[in-house]
Design a protein around this motif. Structure first.
Motif, PDB file in Angstrom:
ATOM      1  N   LEU A  46       2.876  10.319  10.173  1.00  6.22           N
ATOM      2  CA  LEU A  46       1.825  10.677  11.139  1.00  6.22           C
ATOM      3  C   LEU A  46       0.506  10.995  10.449  1.00  6.22           C
ATOM      4  CD1 LEU A  46       3.910  12.759  13.704  1.00  6.22           C
ATOM      5  CD2 LEU A  46       3.125  10.383  13.902  1.00  6.22           C
ATOM      6  N   ALA A  47       0.573  11.572   9.243  1.00  2.60           N
ATOM      7  CA  ALA A  47      -0.657  11.822   8.488  1.00  2.60           C
ATOM      8  C   ALA A  47      -1.251  10.515   7.978  1.00  2.60           C
ATOM      9  CB  ALA A  47      -0.370  12.766   7.319  1.00  2.60           C
ATOM     10  N   ALA A  48      -0.402   9.559   7.618  1.00  5.62           N
ATOM     11  CA  ALA A  48      -0.885   8.279   7.081  1.00  5.62           C
ATOM     12  C   ALA A  48      -1.492   7.393   8.166  1.00  5.62           C
ATOM     13  CB  ALA A  48       0.264   7.537   6.392  1.00  5.62           C
TER      14      ALA A  48
ATOM     15  N   VAL B 255       4.968  -1.834   9.000  1.00  3.28           N
ATOM     16  CA  VAL B 255       6.361  -1.595   8.641  1.00  3.28           C
ATOM     17  C   VAL B 255       6.350  -0.988   7.245  1.00  3.28           C
ATOM     18  CG1 VAL B 255       8.633  -2.628   8.254  1.00  3.28           C
ATOM     19  CG2 VAL B 255       7.132  -3.528  10.067  1.00  3.28           C
ATOM     20  N   CYS B 256       7.071   0.117   7.091  1.00  2.00           N
ATOM     21  CA  CYS B 256       7.021   0.872   5.839  1.00  2.00           C
ATOM     22  C   CYS B 256       8.418   1.153   5.303  1.00  2.00           C
ATOM     23  CB  CYS B 256       6.342   2.221   6.063  1.00  2.00           C
ATOM     24  SG  CYS B 256       4.704   2.132   6.796  1.00  2.00           S
TER      25      CYS B 256
ATOM     26  N   THR C 160       0.831  -1.191   0.000  1.00  2.00           N
ATOM     27  CA  THR C 160       0.000   0.000   0.000  1.00  2.00           C
ATOM     28  C   THR C 160       0.873   1.250   0.000  1.00  2.00           C
ATOM     29  OG1 THR C 160      -1.699  -1.173   1.262  1.00  2.00           O
ATOM     30  CG2 THR C 160      -1.793   1.234   1.264  1.00  2.00           C
ATOM     31  N   GLU C 161       0.672   2.100  -0.992  1.00  2.00           N
ATOM     32  CA  GLU C 161       1.392   3.380  -1.051  1.00  2.00           C
ATOM     33  C   GLU C 161       0.762   4.349  -0.051  1.00  2.00           C
ATOM     34  OE1 GLU C 161       4.035   4.462  -3.138  1.00  2.00           O
ATOM     35  OE2 GLU C 161       4.240   2.370  -3.739  1.00  2.00           O
TER      36      GLU C 161
ATOM     37  N   ARG D 175       5.607   3.254   1.536  1.00  2.00           N
ATOM     38  CA  ARG D 175       4.673   2.163   1.246  1.00  2.00           C
ATOM     39  C   ARG D 175       4.755   1.160   2.382  1.00  2.00           C
ATOM     40  NH1 ARG D 175       8.732   1.147  -2.571  1.00  2.00           N
ATOM     41  NH2 ARG D 175       7.534   2.181  -4.173  1.00  2.00           N
ATOM     42  N   VAL D 176       3.613   0.586   2.686  1.00  2.00           N
ATOM     43  CA  VAL D 176       3.534  -0.462   3.708  1.00  2.00           C
ATOM     44  C   VAL D 176       4.072  -1.745   3.094  1.00  2.00           C
ATOM     45  CG1 VAL D 176       2.009  -1.795   5.211  1.00  2.00           C
ATOM     46  CG2 VAL D 176       1.555   0.647   4.811  1.00  2.00           C
ATOM     47  N   VAL D 177       5.050  -2.361   3.766  1.00  2.00           N
ATOM     48  CA  VAL D 177       5.614  -3.612   3.263  1.00  2.00           C
ATOM     49  C   VAL D 177       5.232  -4.796   4.138  1.00  2.00           C
ATOM     50  CG1 VAL D 177       7.525  -2.516   2.051  1.00  2.00           C
ATOM     51  CG2 VAL D 177       7.835  -3.224   4.427  1.00  2.00           C
TER      52      VAL D 177
END
Length: 124
Positions: free
Chosen positions: A62-64, A102-103, A2-3, A92-94
């Motif tokens: 923090l916004a995400a 974890v991003c 997810t971006e 992106r979420v990995v």
């Protein structure tokens, strides 16, 4: 994967660098004096402080993840950001589960030049 929504600084401000220099207690002339930057062979524009660059990534995270808490952040500084650069923090979420994400994270200048790359863990 997810971006995450990007966080953009349309133009890095030399005046903001002066403010950062004050509260970071960092009087390094590379942040304040373009003639000094030129004399050091580092370009023609003052260089943004590393903590300010990292803060853009933190703002993006923090916004995400409203209400989330950044519990780990590893970063590698690749290049300098200069006055006038358009900076974009992205990620992106990995890996994710119900309690954490974890991003991969990054900061680029003018959409192409990497400034920072790293990873972050956000507790949800």
């Amino acid at each position: 994967m997810t971006e995450l929504a990007p966080f953009t600084i349309p133009s890095v401000s030399a005046e903001a660098m002066r403010e950062w220099a004050g509260f970071l207690r960092d009087p390094n002339p590379i942040h304040l004096d373009p003639d000094f930057v030129r004399a050091k062979g580092l370009g023609d524009r003052v260089i943004n402080q590393g903590p300010a660059n990292l803060a853009y990534i933190i703002n993006m995270l923090l916004a995400a993840f409203p209400g989330g808490r950044i519990t780990a952040l590893e970063s590698r500084f690749i290049d300098n950001a200069y006055a006038g650069d358009r900076l974009t923090a992205g990620g992106r979420v990995v890996e994710a589960d119900a309690t954490r994400a974890v991003c991969e994270v990054w900061l680029t200048a003018d959409g192409t030049r990497p400034i920072i790359q790293g990873t972050a863990t956000v507790t949800l």
